[in-house]
Design an enzyme around this catalytic site. Structure first.
Site, PDB file in Angstrom:
ATOM      1  N   ASP A  20       0.874  -1.178   0.000  1.00 27.45           N
ATOM      2  CA  ASP A  20       0.000   0.000   0.000  1.00 27.45           C
ATOM      3  C   ASP A  20       0.909   1.225   0.000  1.00 27.45           C
ATOM      4  O   ASP A  20       2.029   1.162  -0.477  1.00 27.45           O
ATOM      5  CB  ASP A  20      -0.954  -0.027   1.201  1.00 27.45           C
ATOM      6  CG  ASP A  20      -2.272   0.694   0.924  1.00 27.45           C
ATOM      7  OD1 ASP A  20      -2.215   1.811   0.372  1.00 27.45           O
ATOM      8  OD2 ASP A  20      -3.336   0.160   1.258  1.00 27.45           O
ATOM      9  N   HIS A  32       1.233   1.918  -3.393  1.00 24.82           N
ATOM     10  CA  HIS A  32       0.181   2.716  -4.041  1.00 24.82           C
ATOM     11  C   HIS A  32       0.603   4.172  -4.166  1.00 24.82           C
ATOM     12  O   HIS A  32       0.235   4.855  -5.112  1.00 24.82           O
ATOM     13  CB  HIS A  32      -1.123   2.602  -3.257  1.00 24.82           C
ATOM     14  CG  HIS A  32      -1.743   1.246  -3.320  1.00 24.82           C
ATOM     15  ND1 HIS A  32      -2.881   0.913  -2.622  1.00 24.82           N
ATOM     16  CD2 HIS A  32      -1.387   0.125  -4.009  1.00 24.82           C
ATOM     17  CE1 HIS A  32      -3.197  -0.357  -2.867  1.00 24.82           C
ATOM     18  NE2 HIS A  32      -2.300  -0.854  -3.694  1.00 24.82           N
TER      19      HIS A  32
END
Length: 459
Positions: A277, A311
């Site tokens: 992430d 991300h």
């Protein structure tokens, strides 16, 4: 708000009391220096408490021995609790004031994947909402002078068969955590007292790996962190935090690298992030509960870090309801086809929050998948709420990129405030598409070279 084209940004003194507008070019180093002068790593007494002196045996359960060593170290006035070389198994570790948990060269501290080991529940935050939930793997509550240091490895034992399965869809069904997450959202929205927001067993809300909560003088230095249940390092409501030389490699769901949340005076430097992430995500609580607590994250310096998969390289949000201000990013390197965005901002009409005074300079970007700058003010709930997310005073200076789909990807909701976003003296190569703008105007580009396809161009 001063006109964008005057290129005047408020200094730290403006945010913290005085009102002295200064030119960003000259202000950034001085403002950053003021913050760094306040951040001091905690110092510890020269006493060692090896866990083997308290009954720890290699590859046995060392939970009790570590706890006893921490208690003895704290009672003696502080020092190092030493994890020697080798493999050691443990459940949750709760640090106390003046204790440095030190992993010797060649040491691996492997945490049990059995959720029952992390009971009884403790006061924590799950995705920005306070609750009583499983203990983080390493936790400290309301302590002073705490550290995790050394060249060893912290292994959270998370896999798709253990912790990660709680947020992985199976055969098209909702993930295991959905019901408890919805219940916690409702508890925060309705103002249920935190002591009554009891989750834990049966709720499938994963704990963070390292979470100092309401602590002062925190140091995390040198260690390698792998296989985290969820967020890796998540200091909450802390002051004077240093994260230095840490290597993170963990690709599970929501495996953010470092998430300072409602913290003040934070230094993150010389770290490597390879995550499932956001690599670094600055946060301040979610929705009504974040506004209830009402503590921003502020005065944060991020420098000389390396971002690989993730991300976002440096993100603000999406749990941002308490606001973020005065963030300085410099000297970082970001490069991976699996890194979606370099600089990322996330919010919506439920989370709201004010993000301001963000300075990014001297950042080298290889390949990123989607954008150098991503502003997602239509994230998740989108326009379905009464709050107005605000982003203002952002300077991106002397940043280069070899390859990206876009320079800027800005998607907002009607009424969102996005102003004072400026690129200065940047060079972007290999840009595949024009900026995408939804309910937002374009950032200001000054002395910026953008090569798109064979033609290239300048703005």
């Amino acid at each position: 708000m001063l006109p964008i084209r005057s290129f005047v940004f408020f200094s730290i003194s403006a945010v913290l009391g005085g009102i002295t507008p200064v030119r960003a070019e000259s202000a950034v180093p001085a403002q950053e220096a003021e913050i760094l002068a306040r951040i001091k790593s905690p110092q510890f007494a020269g006493r060692d408490f090896p866990i083997t002196d308290y009954g720890a045996v290699k590859e046995g359960d060392a939970t009790e021995a570590i706890s006893n060593a921490i208690t003895a170290c704290n009672a003696a006035g502080g020092g190092r609790v030493v994890i020697p070389s080798g493999l050691w198994m443990t459940g949750p570790v709760h640090l106390k004031s003046n204790v440095n948990l030190h992993l010797a060269d060649g040491a691996t501290l492997r945490f049990s994947p059995d959720p029952a080991k992390y009971l009884p529940v403790v006061l924590t935050r799950f995705e920005g909402i306070e609750c009583m939930n499983y203990s983080p793997l390493i936790y400290a509550f309301d302590q002073e002078n705490v550290a995790i240091t050394g060249n060893g490895t912290l292994d959270g034992s998370a896999t798709l068969e253990t912790w990660w399965s709680w947020n992985e869809p199976s055969k098209g069904r909702p993930t295991k955590q959905v019901a408890a997450r919805k219940r916690l959202d409702a508890q925060g929205t309705n103002g249920v007292p935190v002591a009554e927001r009891i989750h834990g067993e049966g709720g499938f809300l994963r704990p963070a790996f390292i979470q100092p909560y309401r602590c002062r003088n925190v140091l995390i230095e040198g260690v390698k962190i792998i296989n985290s249940p969820m967020w890796e390092m998540n200091p909450v409501l802390c002051t004077n935090v240093t994260v230095r030389g840490v290597s993170v490699s963990s690709h599970g769901s929501n495996n953010d690298g470092c998430d300072p949340e409602s913290c003040r005076d934070v230094l993150i430097e010389d770290c490597v992030f390879d995550t499932g992430d956001d690599c670094i995500a600055v946060k301040s609580g979610r929705n009504n509960d974040g506004r209830r607590v009402g503590v921003p994250s502020e005065n944060i310096v991020i420098r000389r870090c390396t971002m690989r998969d993730g991300h976002g390289g440096v993100t603000m949000g999406s749990e941002i309801s308490g606001g973020v201000r005065n963030v300085f990013v410099s000297g970082c390197k970001m490069d991976s086809p699996n890194l979606d965005r370099a600089i990322r901002f996330k919010s919506n009409a439920v989370r709201g929050g004010v993000i301001e005074n963000i300075f990014v300079r001297d950042v080298t970007i290889g390949r990123v998948g989607k954008a150098v700058l991503s502003i997602e003010f239509d994230y998740e709930e989108g326009a379905n709420g009464p709050e107005i997310p605000v982003l203002r005073n952002v300077l991106i200076e002397n940043v280069t990129c070899v390859s990206s789909e876009r320079v800027s990807l800005v998607t907002a909701i009607p009424g969102a405030v996005i102003e004072g976003i400026r690129f200065e003296k940047c060079n972007f190569q290999g840009i595949e598409k024009d900026d995408l703008l939804k309910s937002a105007k374009a950032p200001d580009y000054h002395n910026v070279s953008i090569a798109q396809g064979k033609s290239g161009g300048n703005k």
